[in-house]
Motif scaffolding. Structure first.
Motif, PDB file in Angstrom:
ATOM      1  N   SER A  37     -19.620  30.939 -50.342  1.00  0.00           N
ATOM      2  CA  SER A  37     -20.425  32.152 -50.586  1.00  0.00           C
ATOM      3  C   SER A  37     -21.519  31.977 -51.626  1.00  0.00           C
ATOM      4  O   SER A  37     -22.668  32.367 -51.394  1.00  0.00           O
ATOM      5  CB  SER A  37     -19.525  33.320 -51.000  1.00  0.00           C
ATOM      6  OG  SER A  37     -18.934  33.858 -49.859  1.00  0.00           O
ATOM      7  N   VAL A  56     -13.451  45.069 -33.782  1.00  0.00           N
ATOM      8  CA  VAL A  56     -13.971  43.690 -33.855  1.00  0.00           C
ATOM      9  C   VAL A  56     -15.502  43.707 -33.788  1.00  0.00           C
ATOM     10  O   VAL A  56     -16.178  43.094 -34.612  1.00  0.00           O
ATOM     11  CB  VAL A  56     -13.352  42.814 -32.739  1.00  0.00           C
ATOM     12  CG1 VAL A  56     -13.968  41.424 -32.730  1.00  0.00           C
ATOM     13  CG2 VAL A  56     -11.838  42.759 -32.897  1.00  0.00           C
ATOM     14  N   TYR A  80     -32.246  32.040 -37.006  1.00  0.00           N
ATOM     15  CA  TYR A  80     -30.934  32.711 -37.041  1.00  0.00           C
ATOM     16  C   TYR A  80     -31.137  34.224 -37.219  1.00  0.00           C
ATOM     17  O   TYR A  80     -30.577  35.033 -36.477  1.00  0.00           O
ATOM     18  CB  TYR A  80     -30.100  32.130 -38.194  1.00  0.00           C
ATOM     19  CG  TYR A  80     -28.625  32.515 -38.214  1.00  0.00           C
ATOM     20  CD1 TYR A  80     -27.929  32.853 -37.065  1.00  0.00           C
ATOM     21  CD2 TYR A  80     -27.918  32.508 -39.426  1.00  0.00           C
ATOM     22  CE1 TYR A  80     -26.571  33.182 -37.109  1.00  0.00           C
ATOM     23  CE2 TYR A  80     -26.574  32.828 -39.479  1.00  0.00           C
ATOM     24  CZ  TYR A  80     -25.899  33.164 -38.321  1.00  0.00           C
ATOM     25  OH  TYR A  80     -24.565  33.487 -38.366  1.00  0.00           O
ATOM     26  N   HIS A 103     -20.386  30.577 -35.364  1.00  0.00           N
ATOM     27  CA  HIS A 103     -20.713  31.898 -34.828  1.00  0.00           C
ATOM     28  C   HIS A 103     -20.864  31.818 -33.301  1.00  0.00           C
ATOM     29  O   HIS A 103     -20.315  32.635 -32.559  1.00  0.00           O
ATOM     30  CB  HIS A 103     -21.999  32.381 -35.508  1.00  0.00           C
ATOM     31  CG  HIS A 103     -22.298  33.822 -35.334  1.00  0.00           C
ATOM     32  ND1 HIS A 103     -23.182  34.500 -36.122  1.00  0.00           N
ATOM     33  CD2 HIS A 103     -21.859  34.735 -34.431  1.00  0.00           C
ATOM     34  CE1 HIS A 103     -23.254  35.758 -35.727  1.00  0.00           C
ATOM     35  NE2 HIS A 103     -22.462  35.921 -34.692  1.00  0.00           N
ATOM     36  N   ARG A 132     -23.188  24.589 -39.600  1.00  0.00           N
ATOM     37  CA  ARG A 132     -21.771  24.992 -39.633  1.00  0.00           C
ATOM     38  C   ARG A 132     -21.631  26.469 -39.283  1.00  0.00           C
ATOM     39  O   ARG A 132     -20.910  26.838 -38.362  1.00  0.00           O
ATOM     40  CB  ARG A 132     -21.201  24.715 -41.034  1.00  0.00           C
ATOM     41  CG  ARG A 132     -19.752  25.121 -41.209  1.00  0.00           C
ATOM     42  CD  ARG A 132     -19.278  24.948 -42.658  1.00  0.00           C
ATOM     43  NE  ARG A 132     -19.988  25.784 -43.595  1.00  0.00           N
ATOM     44  CZ  ARG A 132     -19.752  27.090 -43.769  1.00  0.00           C
ATOM     45  NH1 ARG A 132     -18.812  27.692 -43.088  1.00  0.00           N
ATOM     46  NH2 ARG A 132     -20.465  27.791 -44.621  1.00  0.00           N
ATOM     47  N   GLU A 188     -24.374  44.614 -29.987  1.00  0.00           N
ATOM     48  CA  GLU A 188     -23.062  44.869 -30.611  1.00  0.00           C
ATOM     49  C   GLU A 188     -22.858  46.364 -30.849  1.00  0.00           C
ATOM     50  O   GLU A 188     -21.738  46.865 -30.816  1.00  0.00           O
ATOM     51  CB  GLU A 188     -22.908  44.143 -31.954  1.00  0.00           C
ATOM     52  CG  GLU A 188     -22.947  42.620 -31.911  1.00  0.00           C
ATOM     53  CD  GLU A 188     -21.772  41.969 -31.210  1.00  0.00           C
ATOM     54  OE1 GLU A 188     -21.062  42.660 -30.446  1.00  0.00           O
ATOM     55  OE2 GLU A 188     -21.581  40.755 -31.383  1.00  0.00           O
ATOM     56  N   GLY A 193     -14.780  34.359 -27.801  1.00  0.00           N
ATOM     57  CA  GLY A 193     -14.522  35.802 -27.853  1.00  0.00           C
ATOM     58  C   GLY A 193     -14.588  36.488 -26.504  1.00  0.00           C
ATOM     59  O   GLY A 193     -14.148  37.628 -26.356  1.00  0.00           O
ATOM     60  N   GLN A 194     -15.129  35.804 -25.502  1.00  0.00           N
ATOM     61  CA  GLN A 194     -15.123  36.409 -24.163  1.00  0.00           C
ATOM     62  C   GLN A 194     -13.718  36.432 -23.558  1.00  0.00           C
ATOM     63  O   GLN A 194     -13.441  37.216 -22.657  1.00  0.00           O
ATOM     64  CB  GLN A 194     -15.986  35.589 -23.202  1.00  0.00           C
ATOM     65  CG  GLN A 194     -17.459  35.569 -23.529  1.00  0.00           C
ATOM     66  CD  GLN A 194     -18.186  34.626 -22.591  1.00  0.00           C
ATOM     67  OE1 GLN A 194     -18.674  35.023 -21.552  1.00  0.00           O
ATOM     68  NE2 GLN A 194     -18.230  33.367 -22.947  1.00  0.00           N
ATOM     69  N   LYS A 237     -26.361  34.114 -46.610  1.00  0.00           N
ATOM     70  CA  LYS A 237     -25.541  35.329 -46.675  1.00  0.00           C
ATOM     71  C   LYS A 237     -26.200  36.282 -47.672  1.00  0.00           C
ATOM     72  O   LYS A 237     -26.727  35.828 -48.692  1.00  0.00           O
ATOM     73  CB  LYS A 237     -24.133  34.985 -47.189  1.00  0.00           C
ATOM     74  CG  LYS A 237     -23.247  34.300 -46.156  1.00  0.00           C
ATOM     75  CD  LYS A 237     -21.992  33.743 -46.781  1.00  0.00           C
ATOM     76  CE  LYS A 237     -20.874  34.760 -46.891  1.00  0.00           C
ATOM     77  NZ  LYS A 237     -19.548  34.091 -47.081  1.00  0.00           N
ATOM     78  N   LYS A 246     -20.451  43.833 -21.059  1.00  0.00           N
ATOM     79  CA  LYS A 246     -20.226  43.504 -22.468  1.00  0.00           C
ATOM     80  C   LYS A 246     -19.869  42.022 -22.624  1.00  0.00           C
ATOM     81  O   LYS A 246     -20.412  41.311 -23.471  1.00  0.00           O
ATOM     82  CB  LYS A 246     -19.087  44.381 -23.017  1.00  0.00           C
ATOM     83  CG  LYS A 246     -18.901  44.151 -24.506  1.00  0.00           C
ATOM     84  CD  LYS A 246     -17.468  44.299 -24.926  1.00  0.00           C
ATOM     85  CE  LYS A 246     -17.318  44.278 -26.430  1.00  0.00           C
ATOM     86  NZ  LYS A 246     -17.066  42.973 -26.979  1.00  0.00           N
ATOM     87  N   TYR A 260     -13.701  28.744 -34.962  1.00  0.00           N
ATOM     88  CA  TYR A 260     -14.291  29.961 -34.370  1.00  0.00           C
ATOM     89  C   TYR A 260     -13.543  31.125 -34.998  1.00  0.00           C
ATOM     90  O   TYR A 260     -12.496  30.912 -35.637  1.00  0.00           O
ATOM     91  CB  TYR A 260     -14.185  29.951 -32.830  1.00  0.00           C
ATOM     92  CG  TYR A 260     -12.779  29.837 -32.313  1.00  0.00           C
ATOM     93  CD1 TYR A 260     -11.983  30.966 -32.146  1.00  0.00           C
ATOM     94  CD2 TYR A 260     -12.213  28.600 -32.029  1.00  0.00           C
ATOM     95  CE1 TYR A 260     -10.670  30.857 -31.694  1.00  0.00           C
ATOM     96  CE2 TYR A 260     -10.912  28.481 -31.581  1.00  0.00           C
ATOM     97  CZ  TYR A 260     -10.156  29.618 -31.414  1.00  0.00           C
ATOM     98  OH  TYR A 260      -8.858  29.507 -30.988  1.00  0.00           O
ATOM     99  N   SER A 261     -14.066  32.338 -34.845  1.00  0.00           N
ATOM    100  CA  SER A 261     -13.512  33.451 -35.612  1.00  0.00           C
ATOM    101  C   SER A 261     -12.005  33.620 -35.385  1.00  0.00           C
ATOM    102  O   SER A 261     -11.529  33.643 -34.245  1.00  0.00           O
ATOM    103  CB  SER A 261     -14.236  34.758 -35.271  1.00  0.00           C
ATOM    104  OG  SER A 261     -13.707  35.789 -36.069  1.00  0.00           O
ATOM    105  N   GLU A 270     -11.179  39.647 -23.814  1.00  0.00           N
ATOM    106  CA  GLU A 270     -11.655  40.789 -23.030  1.00  0.00           C
ATOM    107  C   GLU A 270     -11.773  40.443 -21.553  1.00  0.00           C
ATOM    108  O   GLU A 270     -11.463  41.266 -20.685  1.00  0.00           O
ATOM    109  CB  GLU A 270     -12.999  41.262 -23.571  1.00  0.00           C
ATOM    110  CG  GLU A 270     -12.836  41.885 -24.943  1.00  0.00           C
ATOM    111  CD  GLU A 270     -14.163  42.301 -25.530  1.00  0.00           C
ATOM    112  OE1 GLU A 270     -14.384  43.500 -25.677  1.00  0.00           O
ATOM    113  OE2 GLU A 270     -14.977  41.412 -25.837  1.00  0.00           O
ATOM    114  N   MET A 319      -9.613  40.464 -41.704  1.00  0.00           N
ATOM    115  CA  MET A 319      -9.699  39.025 -42.011  1.00  0.00           C
ATOM    116  C   MET A 319     -10.974  38.388 -41.455  1.00  0.00           C
ATOM    117  O   MET A 319     -11.364  37.300 -41.877  1.00  0.00           O
ATOM    118  CB  MET A 319      -8.487  38.285 -41.437  1.00  0.00           C
ATOM    119  CG  MET A 319      -7.186  38.620 -42.121  1.00  0.00           C
ATOM    120  SD  MET A 319      -5.842  37.756 -41.269  1.00  0.00           S
ATOM    121  CE  MET A 319      -4.419  38.648 -41.875  1.00  0.00           C
TER     122      MET A 319
END
Ligand code: BYC
Length: 328
Positions: free
Chosen positions: A224, A144, A163, A57, A52, A174, A64-65, A233, A87, A123-124, A68, A212
Motif C-alpha cells: 500500500s 461483490v 489502467y 485484476h 502484478r 459494475e 470471476g465468471q 492506489k 453480466k 486472483y481475488s 455466476e 476480505m
C-alpha cells in the motif's frame, strides 16, 4: 506525498531527496497529478507493481465468471437468464481490457495466462467461494460488485493512464451489475419466507469474504505505502473497507436482512460503523490457493484453455495466411 498515514510492512518509500534525477522527475509528475503513459520512463518497481496488480485484476475478472456462470442455465426466468448472461459477458470484457492494459507494460498475454494456469498468479480471494443457491447470484452482484466498485472508482484516477482509462467503462458496467444483484435480493426479500431465508443465508456466507476483497488490514499490507506514493492506489485497504460497510449496512436494512456481525454498531463520534474483524487466517489461506473452490476454479480455466487450443491454432493459421497473401 500520499502515503504518510499508513504503516507499511513493505520496503520504505523513498523521499524525493533520496531519488536520482530521473526518478525524482517521475515522482514529481505523479505528485502533480500527471498521467504516466506506456512510452514514458518509469522505475522498474512501478512497472512490476502495475503488472502484478493489473494482471491479478484481469485474472479475477476471468475467474470471476465461474461462480455466476454456474447459474446461467438455472436462472429462474428468461429475463434473469438474459441479464445474468450479459453480466458474465461483461466480466469477460473487463478481463480483456485489463490484459491489454498489462500488455502496454511489456508483458505478453501468453505469459500472463501461463502465470494463472500454473497457479503462480493470484486472483481475488472472493472467487474461491462456492455459489450454492440462486440468492448467491443476488449476493454476488450486490456485495461483490459493490465492493469492486468501491475499490475501482478511485482506480480511475490511477497514475498509469491505460489502467485508469480501462476502469472508466468497467465501473459503469459494475454499477449495472450491482443493481441487478440488489434487485434479485429485493425480489427474494419481498417473496415467501423461504425466499427471504435464502437471501439471508447468502448474505451470511458472502459478507465476510466480501470484506476480505479489500485486502489485508493496513498494517499487514505490503504494497500500500509504495502504491499510494506512486498514485496507483488512492486509498488504503481499511479506508475502502470502512466506506463499503457504511454504504452497505443501510442497503441491508432496506432489504430487512441482518448483517452477520455482532460487533456492528453505528459510532456517532466517527460518523461511521464499528465492525468486527475478518478471519485473516482464512484470508491468507485462501490467497495461498487453499480456498474451498480454488482447485475447481483453476481446473475450469485449464480445461477452457485446452478446449480452445484448436481455435487459437485456427486464428494463428489464418493470420499467417493473410500475411502471406498481403506480402505476395
Ligand atoms: N485476493 O499489499 P496488499 C470483480 C494479496 S473482480 C487475493 O494490500 P495490494 C468481479 C496481494 O496481491 C475485481 N489476493 O496488496 C469479477 C498481495 O500479494 P502479492 C477484483 C489479495 O495490491 C467477476 C498481498 O495480498 N479487483 O469485481 O496493494 C464477477 C498483500 O496485499 C487480495 C481487483 O483486482 C484479495 N482480495 O492491494 C464479479 C482490484 N488482497 O501480489 C466481480 C485491483 C490482497 O504480493 N486490485 N491480496 O503476492 C487492488 O486494488 C489491490 O491489488 C488490492 C490489494 C486492494 C486487491
Amino acid at each position: 506525498m500520499y502515503a504518510q498515514n499508513i504503516k507499511s510492512t513493505g520496503a520504505p518509500v523513498k523521499s524525493l531527496d533520496e531519488m536520482g534525477p530521473r526518478e525524482r522527475r517521475f515522482q514529481e509528475r505523479i505528485n502533480a497529478g500527471e498521467k504516466i503513459e506506456p512510452k514514458d520512463w518509469m522505475p522498474e518497481g512501478y512497472r512490476k507493481t502495475l503488472i502484478r496488480q493489473i494482471s491479478q485484476h484481469a485474472h479475477s475478472e476471468i475467474v470471476g465468471q465461474l461462480p455466476e456462470g454456474n447459474w446461467i442455465t438455472r436462472a429462474p426466468s428468461l429475463d434473469r437468464k438474459a441479464i445474468l448472461l450479459a453480466k458474465v459477458q461483461d466480466e469477460a470484457g473487463h478481463g480483456l481490457y485489463l490484459y491489454c492494459a498489462a500488455e502496454t507494460l511489456g508483458v505478453t498475454r501468453d505469459e500472463l495466462t501461463e502465470e494463472l494456469l500454473s497457479g503462480r498468479a493470484k486472483y481475488s480471494s472472493i472467487f474461491a467461494y462456492p455459489s450454492l443457491s440462486w440468492a448467491d447470484i443476488g449476493a454476488i452482484g450486490w456485495l461483490v460488485d459493490g465492493a469492486a466498485i468501491m475499490n475501482q472508482v478511485p482506480l480511475q484516477r490511477c497514475s498509469y493512464g491505460p489502467y485508469g482509462r480501462a476502469m472508466v467503462r468497467v465501473c459503469k458496467e459494475e454499477s449495472f451489475h450491482q443493481r441487478q444483484g440488489y434487485d434479485i435480493m429485493l425480489t427474494l426479500c419481498r417473496g415467501s419466507e423461504e425466499q427471504k431465508a435464502m437471501a439471508q443465508d447468502a448474505l451470511d456466507r458472502w459478507w465476510w469474504p466480501a470484506l476480505m476483497m479489500f485486502g489485508p488490514p493496513d498494517d499487514a499490507s505490503v504494497h500500500s505505502a509504495q502504491s499510494m506514493a506512486w498514485g496507483i492506489k488512492q486509498n488504503t485497504n481499511d479506508e475502502l473497507r470502512q466506506k463499503f460497510v457504511d454504504q452497505t449496512v443501510p442497503q441491508a436494512d432496506l432489504l430487512g436482512l441482518k448483517i452477520p456481525d455482532e460487533a456492528l454498531v453505528w459510532n456517532e463520534e466517527k460518523k461511521a460503523y464499528d465492525f468486527g474483524e475478518c478471519n485473516w487466517e482464512e484470508f491468507f489461506d485462501v490467497i495461498k490457493g487453499n480456498g474451498p473452490c480454488s482447485h475447481e476454479r483453476l481446473e475450469a480455466r485449464r480445461k477452457a484453455w485446452a478446449d480452445g487450443a484448436w481455435f487459437r491454432e485456427g486464428l494463428a493459421a489464418h493470420a499467417e495466411k493473410a500475411q502471406q497473401t498481403f506480402a505476395a
